[in-house]
Scaffold this motif. Sequence first.
Motif, PDB file in Angstrom:
ATOM      1  N   LEU A 194       0.868  -1.177   0.000  1.00 53.88           N
ATOM      2  CA  LEU A 194       0.000   0.000   0.000  1.00 53.88           C
ATOM      3  C   LEU A 194       0.903   1.225   0.000  1.00 53.88           C
ATOM      4  O   LEU A 194       1.457   1.614   1.026  1.00 53.88           O
ATOM      5  CB  LEU A 194      -0.914  -0.023   1.222  1.00 53.88           C
ATOM      6  N   MET A 195       1.062   1.828  -1.170  1.00 51.58           N
ATOM      7  CA  MET A 195       2.077   2.859  -1.363  1.00 51.58           C
ATOM      8  C   MET A 195       1.828   4.114  -0.535  1.00 51.58           C
ATOM      9  O   MET A 195       2.749   4.885  -0.273  1.00 51.58           O
ATOM     10  CB  MET A 195       2.166   3.224  -2.852  1.00 51.58           C
ATOM     11  N   GLU A 196       0.599   4.319  -0.081  1.00 49.64           N
ATOM     12  CA  GLU A 196       0.276   5.522   0.689  1.00 49.64           C
ATOM     13  C   GLU A 196       0.632   5.406   2.163  1.00 49.64           C
ATOM     14  O   GLU A 196       0.581   6.394   2.896  1.00 49.64           O
ATOM     15  CB  GLU A 196      -1.214   5.838   0.554  1.00 49.64           C
ATOM     16  N   THR A 197       0.985   4.206   2.617  1.00 56.23           N
ATOM     17  CA  THR A 197       1.241   4.018   4.039  1.00 56.23           C
ATOM     18  C   THR A 197       2.635   4.496   4.435  1.00 56.23           C
ATOM     19  O   THR A 197       3.573   4.474   3.637  1.00 56.23           O
ATOM     20  CB  THR A 197       1.102   2.541   4.438  1.00 56.23           C
ATOM     21  N   ASN A 198       2.750   4.888   5.692  1.00 56.31           N
ATOM     22  CA  ASN A 198       4.049   5.338   6.210  1.00 56.31           C
ATOM     23  C   ASN A 198       5.066   4.202   6.217  1.00 56.31           C
ATOM     24  O   ASN A 198       6.260   4.439   6.034  1.00 56.31           O
ATOM     25  CB  ASN A 198       3.873   5.885   7.630  1.00 56.31           C
ATOM     26  N   LYS A 199       4.606   2.981   6.445  1.00 55.05           N
ATOM     27  CA  LYS A 199       5.507   1.833   6.494  1.00 55.05           C
ATOM     28  C   LYS A 199       6.201   1.618   5.161  1.00 55.05           C
ATOM     29  O   LYS A 199       7.432   1.454   5.102  1.00 55.05           O
ATOM     30  CB  LYS A 199       4.738   0.579   6.900  1.00 55.05           C
ATOM     31  N   THR A 233      -5.625   0.833  -2.422  1.00 59.57           N
ATOM     32  CA  THR A 233      -5.583   1.906  -1.434  1.00 59.57           C
ATOM     33  C   THR A 233      -6.085   1.393  -0.087  1.00 59.57           C
ATOM     34  O   THR A 233      -6.726   0.344   0.009  1.00 59.57           O
ATOM     35  CB  THR A 233      -6.467   3.088  -1.860  1.00 59.57           C
ATOM     36  N   LEU A 234      -5.793   2.158   0.954  1.00 56.42           N
ATOM     37  CA  LEU A 234      -6.270   1.809   2.288  1.00 56.42           C
ATOM     38  C   LEU A 234      -7.793   1.758   2.341  1.00 56.42           C
ATOM     39  O   LEU A 234      -8.376   0.861   2.955  1.00 56.42           O
ATOM     40  CB  LEU A 234      -5.756   2.825   3.308  1.00 56.42           C
ATOM     41  N   LYS A 235      -8.439   2.722   1.715  1.00 54.48           N
ATOM     42  CA  LYS A 235      -9.898   2.751   1.722  1.00 54.48           C
ATOM     43  C   LYS A 235     -10.473   1.512   1.038  1.00 54.48           C
ATOM     44  O   LYS A 235     -11.434   0.907   1.531  1.00 54.48           O
ATOM     45  CB  LYS A 235     -10.419   4.015   1.040  1.00 54.48           C
ATOM     46  N   GLN A 236      -9.855   1.116  -0.072  1.00 56.78           N
ATOM     47  CA  GLN A 236     -10.320  -0.079  -0.762  1.00 56.78           C
ATOM     48  C   GLN A 236     -10.108  -1.326   0.097  1.00 56.78           C
ATOM     49  O   GLN A 236     -10.941  -2.232   0.096  1.00 56.78           O
ATOM     50  CB  GLN A 236      -9.585  -0.227  -2.092  1.00 56.78           C
ATOM     51  N   LEU A 237      -9.026  -1.356   0.858  1.00 54.69           N
ATOM     52  CA  LEU A 237      -8.791  -2.495   1.732  1.00 54.69           C
ATOM     53  C   LEU A 237      -9.873  -2.578   2.805  1.00 54.69           C
ATOM     54  O   LEU A 237     -10.399  -3.651   3.102  1.00 54.69           O
ATOM     55  CB  LEU A 237      -7.405  -2.417   2.375  1.00 54.69           C
ATOM     56  N   GLY A 238     -10.215  -1.423   3.372  1.00 47.80           N
ATOM     57  CA  GLY A 238     -11.273  -1.395   4.367  1.00 47.80           C
ATOM     58  C   GLY A 238     -12.596  -1.885   3.805  1.00 47.80           C
ATOM     59  O   GLY A 238     -13.319  -2.669   4.454  1.00 47.80           O
ATOM     60  N   GLU A 239     -12.913  -1.458   2.610  1.00 49.96           N
ATOM     61  CA  GLU A 239     -14.163  -1.876   1.979  1.00 49.96           C
ATOM     62  C   GLU A 239     -14.154  -3.365   1.639  1.00 49.96           C
ATOM     63  O   GLU A 239     -15.175  -4.058   1.760  1.00 49.96           O
ATOM     64  CB  GLU A 239     -14.408  -1.050   0.713  1.00 49.96           C
ATOM     65  N   THR A 240     -13.001  -3.857   1.208  1.00 53.23           N
ATOM     66  CA  THR A 240     -12.876  -5.289   0.920  1.00 53.23           C
ATOM     67  C   THR A 240     -13.069  -6.113   2.181  1.00 53.23           C
ATOM     68  O   THR A 240     -13.757  -7.142   2.184  1.00 53.23           O
ATOM     69  CB  THR A 240     -11.502  -5.589   0.297  1.00 53.23           C
TER      70      THR A 240
END
Length: 267
Positions: A194-199, A233-240
């Motif tokens: 997830l490219m948007e994450t700080n990790k 994206t993080l949002k897509q992961l949450g929805e999944t």
Amino acid sequence: MESLKDKVAVVFAASGEIAGAVARSFAQHGAKVYVTALNLNAVKALAEEIKANGGRAEAGKVDALNETEIDTYLQKVIADNGKLDIVFNGIGSYYKDAGSGTPTTIATFEQFMNPLQRICGSQFLTSRVAARYMIQSGSEGTILLLNASMARTKTPNMAGFASACAAIEGLTRVMAAEFGRHGIKAICICSGALMETNKISGMINDFAEKFGISREEMALNYTRFDILKSGPTLKQLGETAAFLVSENGVVFNSHVVDFDCGKLNLL
């Protein structure tokens, strides 16, 4: 859409970006969400955010590697609600502790074992304690696990982390087979980077400096095998995650669900 209306969910390691996104999505779809982590202030802030957006949430301090704390907290959830419908554990591992980026001939045994004990071990603990309470209360719930696509890619210098990810896939299938007679589902999300994450951002910066290349060149290692122009994206992961624990997600019981928008190098 309230596909999780009246469901009771517990999210462990909710101070992290992935688990936080999952907790938000569960709440948006109608679940009552208990968010837990070692960092109580972080999950309190998350719970307040969820409530400010119309959701229901409660924060608690739980070490997801401490079975006694896990048991005590889930016992409280059952006492308050009479059931437990959903459990998700988003625990991660600091890549240097896991020896990620270190050749297998150089990585220490402690580095190899770190992600197996921390990531897979925590998933084992939270899942099995949750299953006990789901069985006792007659909750035909869903245990949703998390791993990374490193389980099925041929990536060098990632022995410990790749082994932990593969172990979580095996654990998912075993639990689905064991708990299915009680109506309990076990499913695993296998996430790409997830490219948007700080990790991921931090790893790209550190590895670029280590190997003496630009950040842009290093970032290509995470995206060069993408089938589409954009990644998850993080949002897509949450929805999944919300879909997988819903009634319609039951068709994925025992499955490892790739979450990466398609990869050419994934087995």
